[in-house]
Design a protein around this motif. Structure first.
Motif, PDB file in Angstrom:
ATOM      1  N   PHE A 130       0.865  -1.179   0.000  1.00  0.00           N
ATOM      2  CA  PHE A 130       0.000   0.000   0.000  1.00  0.00           C
ATOM      3  C   PHE A 130       0.897   1.222   0.000  1.00  0.00           C
ATOM      4  CE2 PHE A 130      -2.170   3.114   2.918  1.00  0.00           C
ATOM      5  CZ  PHE A 130      -3.165   3.518   2.043  1.00  0.00           C
ATOM      6  N   TYR A 131       0.960   1.948  -1.133  1.00  0.00           N
ATOM      7  CA  TYR A 131       1.928   3.032  -1.265  1.00  0.00           C
ATOM      8  C   TYR A 131       1.597   3.867  -2.500  1.00  0.00           C
ATOM      9  CZ  TYR A 131       3.947  -0.223  -4.704  1.00  0.00           C
ATOM     10  OH  TYR A 131       4.134  -1.075  -5.770  1.00  0.00           O
ATOM     11  N   ASP A 132       2.321   4.961  -2.685  1.00  0.00           N
ATOM     12  CA  ASP A 132       2.161   5.761  -3.887  1.00  0.00           C
ATOM     13  C   ASP A 132       3.511   6.317  -4.315  1.00  0.00           C
ATOM     14  OD1 ASP A 132       2.326   7.557  -1.729  1.00  0.00           O
ATOM     15  OD2 ASP A 132       1.151   9.082  -2.766  1.00  0.00           O
ATOM     16  N   VAL A 133       3.642   6.600  -5.595  1.00  0.00           N
ATOM     17  CA  VAL A 133       4.861   7.188  -6.140  1.00  0.00           C
ATOM     18  C   VAL A 133       4.463   8.278  -7.135  1.00  0.00           C
ATOM     19  CG1 VAL A 133       6.242   5.079  -5.870  1.00  0.00           C
ATOM     20  CG2 VAL A 133       5.040   5.499  -8.028  1.00  0.00           C
ATOM     21  N   TYR A 134       5.422   9.154  -7.411  1.00  0.00           N
ATOM     22  CA  TYR A 134       5.195  10.245  -8.347  1.00  0.00           C
ATOM     23  C   TYR A 134       6.210  10.184  -9.475  1.00  0.00           C
ATOM     24  CZ  TYR A 134       2.028  12.577  -5.064  1.00  0.00           C
ATOM     25  OH  TYR A 134       0.981  12.885  -4.234  1.00  0.00           O
ATOM     26  N   VAL A 135       5.800  10.600 -10.654  1.00  0.00           N
ATOM     27  CA  VAL A 135       6.700  10.763 -11.790  1.00  0.00           C
ATOM     28  C   VAL A 135       6.766  12.249 -12.129  1.00  0.00           C
ATOM     29  CG1 VAL A 135       7.048  10.323 -14.257  1.00  0.00           C
ATOM     30  CG2 VAL A 135       6.290   8.471 -12.760  1.00  0.00           C
ATOM     31  N   VAL A 194       7.296  15.223 -14.433  1.00  0.00           N
ATOM     32  CA  VAL A 194       7.182  15.365 -15.891  1.00  0.00           C
ATOM     33  C   VAL A 194       7.757  16.684 -16.391  1.00  0.00           C
ATOM     34  CG1 VAL A 194       5.210  13.824 -16.010  1.00  0.00           C
ATOM     35  CG2 VAL A 194       4.809  16.275 -15.742  1.00  0.00           C
ATOM     36  N   GLY A 195       8.283  17.515 -15.490  1.00  0.00           N
ATOM     37  CA  GLY A 195       8.954  18.735 -15.910  1.00  0.00           C
ATOM     38  C   GLY A 195       8.227  19.980 -15.462  1.00  0.00           C
ATOM     39  N   GLU A 196       8.784  21.110 -15.813  1.00  0.00           N
ATOM     40  CA  GLU A 196       8.166  22.391 -15.492  1.00  0.00           C
ATOM     41  C   GLU A 196       7.245  22.774 -16.646  1.00  0.00           C
ATOM     42  OE1 GLU A 196       9.392  26.977 -14.263  1.00  0.00           O
ATOM     43  OE2 GLU A 196      10.922  25.392 -14.347  1.00  0.00           O
ATOM     44  N   ILE A 197       5.961  22.832 -16.358  1.00  0.00           N
ATOM     45  CA  ILE A 197       4.955  23.122 -17.375  1.00  0.00           C
ATOM     46  C   ILE A 197       4.159  24.342 -16.931  1.00  0.00           C
ATOM     47  CG2 ILE A 197       2.944  22.242 -18.610  1.00  0.00           C
ATOM     48  CD1 ILE A 197       4.030  19.418 -18.168  1.00  0.00           C
ATOM     49  N   ASP A 198       4.129  25.357 -17.791  1.00  0.00           N
ATOM     50  CA  ASP A 198       3.421  26.605 -17.477  1.00  0.00           C
ATOM     51  C   ASP A 198       3.879  27.184 -16.145  1.00  0.00           C
ATOM     52  OD1 ASP A 198       1.934  26.375 -19.833  1.00  0.00           O
ATOM     53  OD2 ASP A 198       0.360  25.221 -18.837  1.00  0.00           O
ATOM     54  N   GLY A 199       5.177  27.085 -15.896  1.00  0.00           N
ATOM     55  CA  GLY A 199       5.756  27.660 -14.687  1.00  0.00           C
ATOM     56  C   GLY A 199       5.552  26.858 -13.427  1.00  0.00           C
ATOM     57  N   LYS A 200       5.022  25.626 -13.551  1.00  0.00           N
ATOM     58  CA  LYS A 200       4.773  24.789 -12.375  1.00  0.00           C
ATOM     59  C   LYS A 200       5.567  23.497 -12.480  1.00  0.00           C
ATOM     60  CE  LYS A 200      -0.028  26.392 -12.149  1.00  0.00           C
ATOM     61  NZ  LYS A 200      -1.451  25.974 -12.271  1.00  0.00           N
ATOM     62  N   TYR A 201       6.148  23.069 -11.359  1.00  0.00           N
ATOM     63  CA  TYR A 201       6.788  21.762 -11.299  1.00  0.00           C
ATOM     64  C   TYR A 201       5.680  20.711 -11.281  1.00  0.00           C
ATOM     65  CZ  TYR A 201      10.949  24.429 -10.115  1.00  0.00           C
ATOM     66  OH  TYR A 201      11.983  25.329 -10.138  1.00  0.00           O
ATOM     67  N   THR A 202       5.638  19.862 -12.300  1.00  0.00           N
ATOM     68  CA  THR A 202       4.465  19.026 -12.549  1.00  0.00           C
ATOM     69  C   THR A 202       4.779  17.549 -12.372  1.00  0.00           C
ATOM     70  OG1 THR A 202       3.672  20.691 -14.113  1.00  0.00           O
ATOM     71  CG2 THR A 202       2.652  18.507 -14.232  1.00  0.00           C
ATOM     72  N   TYR A 203       3.857  16.842 -11.693  1.00  0.00           N
ATOM     73  CA  TYR A 203       4.011  15.422 -11.406  1.00  0.00           C
ATOM     74  C   TYR A 203       2.762  14.664 -11.851  1.00  0.00           C
ATOM     75  CZ  TYR A 203       7.916  16.627  -8.304  1.00  0.00           C
ATOM     76  OH  TYR A 203       9.099  17.101  -7.792  1.00  0.00           O
ATOM     77  N   ASP A 204       2.936  13.362 -12.142  1.00  0.00           N
ATOM     78  CA  ASP A 204       1.826  12.428 -12.267  1.00  0.00           C
ATOM     79  C   ASP A 204       1.884  11.465 -11.079  1.00  0.00           C
ATOM     80  OD1 ASP A 204       0.846  13.571 -14.566  1.00  0.00           O
ATOM     81  OD2 ASP A 204       1.826  12.166 -15.929  1.00  0.00           O
ATOM     82  N   HIS A 205       0.715  11.095 -10.578  1.00  0.00           N
ATOM     83  CA  HIS A 205       0.577  10.373  -9.313  1.00  0.00           C
ATOM     84  C   HIS A 205       0.153   8.929  -9.580  1.00  0.00           C
ATOM     85  CE1 HIS A 205      -1.315  10.605  -4.985  1.00  0.00           C
ATOM     86  NE2 HIS A 205      -0.238   9.844  -5.031  1.00  0.00           N
ATOM     87  N   PHE A 206       0.833   7.971  -8.940  1.00  0.00           N
ATOM     88  CA  PHE A 206       0.548   6.543  -9.094  1.00  0.00           C
ATOM     89  C   PHE A 206       0.232   5.969  -7.709  1.00  0.00           C
ATOM     90  CE2 PHE A 206       2.888   7.886 -12.702  1.00  0.00           C
ATOM     91  CZ  PHE A 206       2.563   7.035 -13.758  1.00  0.00           C
ATOM     92  N   ILE A 207      -0.980   5.421  -7.547  1.00  0.00           N
ATOM     93  CA  ILE A 207      -1.458   4.937  -6.251  1.00  0.00           C
ATOM     94  C   ILE A 207      -1.644   3.424  -6.319  1.00  0.00           C
ATOM     95  CG2 ILE A 207      -3.375   5.007  -4.601  1.00  0.00           C
ATOM     96  CD1 ILE A 207      -3.878   7.905  -5.506  1.00  0.00           C
ATOM     97  N   PHE A 208      -1.065   2.697  -5.363  1.00  0.00           N
ATOM     98  CA  PHE A 208      -1.110   1.238  -5.336  1.00  0.00           C
ATOM     99  C   PHE A 208      -1.852   0.793  -4.067  1.00  0.00           C
ATOM    100  CE2 PHE A 208       2.412   2.596  -7.870  1.00  0.00           C
ATOM    101  CZ  PHE A 208       2.465   1.703  -8.937  1.00  0.00           C
ATOM    102  N   LEU A 209      -2.977   0.103  -4.247  1.00  0.00           N
ATOM    103  CA  LEU A 209      -3.834  -0.315  -3.141  1.00  0.00           C
ATOM    104  C   LEU A 209      -3.634  -1.789  -2.811  1.00  0.00           C
ATOM    105  CD1 LEU A 209      -7.177   1.409  -4.231  1.00  0.00           C
ATOM    106  CD2 LEU A 209      -5.442   2.303  -2.646  1.00  0.00           C
TER     107      LEU A 209
END
Length: 360
Positions: free
Chosen positions: A204-209, A211-226
């Motif tokens: 049971f955990y989560d990780v982030y990827v 993806v870079g700075e987009i429109d001035g924001k540090y951007t992540y995608d979220h992966f959730i494992f149940l």
């Protein structure tokens, strides 16, 4: 990953003999280590090691991809698992997710599993890092007098891997191999949790990827494992979810933004047809999950368990249930994997991936 020791095998054997197995209403064996204990152990471990999972970064370019497989039920034949990992390596997938029932519960099968993962972790390291042999450096800089006997004394590892982007020098153990599984009901039968957790630690955990700075924001995608191996979330997991443990921890005011969310579960939410098992979640839990996925703004929820492909969309959330990649369940080649393409602008597409391995 360190190899199992014989003493570990003996301890597991004692646990198996001493355990009192339980049977669920649908006849699926469940282990003596229930979901409450697994989630508590996983939560403690992951909170202590959360920093170990922060190195995932999407490559430069128009998109990144990740690969998903399910229900490998691995025994002595590691061909399909090796094919999945090789496919991910060949296509530069950022991570490889597995939806549980990774091996049929027997100590030797988990040794086989650990061996094939170790093999591909080494291949991964050699592909993405520069391999450096410290003995070569000693030979270059040592004096002739020191080198007369042809021997060198080196404390620790002789091989390390240089991250050419950061300049960091890592041992093989320090390299994060991006294989992320959830636990399945077959993984916990006969106290298999002792074997599974020895390799993967958390269910049971989560990780982030990143993806870079987009429109001035540090951007992540979220992966959730149940952890849904028992066909239920259990009170502990529900409480942690309701407490916001897996909520988006990156906030707009800090200039950090989470864009897409992907969820991974062993137990299916929907029934592909009347010939397959219905979901074993209680009705209240099913409604809780459906609402939670909407609250998380999940893009895709991946499920396994029923060994049958299915695709649904509910509340704007896409649900993909994968077929089994096991040679025993599907001896011939087939489309048993899914590859997700995440575009630079956040758009998502996916494709089914063909596996060519035939049962030996």
């Amino acid at each position: 990953m360190k190899k199992f020791q014989y003493i570990m095998l003996a301890a597991v054997a004692v646990l198996v003999l001493a355990s009192c197995e339980k049977v669920s209403p649908i006849g699926v064996l469940v282990s003596g280590t229930g979901v409450e204990d697994r989630v508590k152990m996983s939560h403690i471990y992951f909170q202590e090691h959360k920093g170990d999972y922060n190195g995932l970064t999407a490559p430069d370019g128009d998109e990144y991809t990740f690969l998903v497989g399910a229900d490998s039920h691995m025994t002595n034949d590691t061909s399909r698992m090796a094919e999945m990992l090789q496919n991910g390596l060949d296509h530069d997938d950022v991570l490889y997710a597995h939806l549980g029932d990774i091996a049929d519960t027997k100590a030797e099968y988990y040794i086989n599993l650990e061996d094939v993962i170790d093999d591909y972790k080494l291949k991964f390291a050699k592909k993405y890092y520069k391999e450096v042999n410290l003995l070569d450096s000693l030979e270059k800089y040592a004096s002739e007098d020191y080198a007369e006997d042809g021997g060198y004394t080196l404390i620790g590892e002789s091989i390390y891997y240089e991250d050419e982007k950061t300049g960091a020098n890592l041992t093989l153990d320090q390299i994060q191999y991006p294989f992320f599984p959830v636990v399945g009901n077959h993984d916990i039968t006969h106290n298999g949790w002792a074997l599974w957790s020895n390799i993967f630690h958390s269910s049971f955990y989560d990780v982030y990827v990143y993806v870079g700075e987009i429109d001035g924001k540090y951007t992540y995608d979220h992966f959730i494992f149940l952890d849904t191996a028992n066909g239920t979330l259990g009170k502990e997991q529900v409480n942690l979810i309701e407490a916001g443990l897996l909520d988006d921890k990156y906030y707009e005011q800090s200039g950090i933004y989470t864009r897409n969310t992907f969820v991974f579960s062993h137990t299916n939410i929907f029934r592909p047809s009347s010939l397959q098992f219905a979901s074993t979640f209680a009705r209240e839990e099913t409604f809780f999950l459906l609402n939670q996925f909407i609250e998380w703004k999940a893009n895709i929820v991946f499920c396994g368990h029923v060994h049958k492909w299915d695709e649904q969309e509910v509340g704007g959330v896409h649900y993909l249930t994968l077929d089994s990649m096991s040679e025993n369940n599907n001896p011939g080649p087939g489309d048993y994997l899914v590859r997700v393409h995440v575009k630079r602008n956040g758009d998502i597409t996916w494709e089914r991936v063909h596996m060519n391995t035939k049962k030996k």
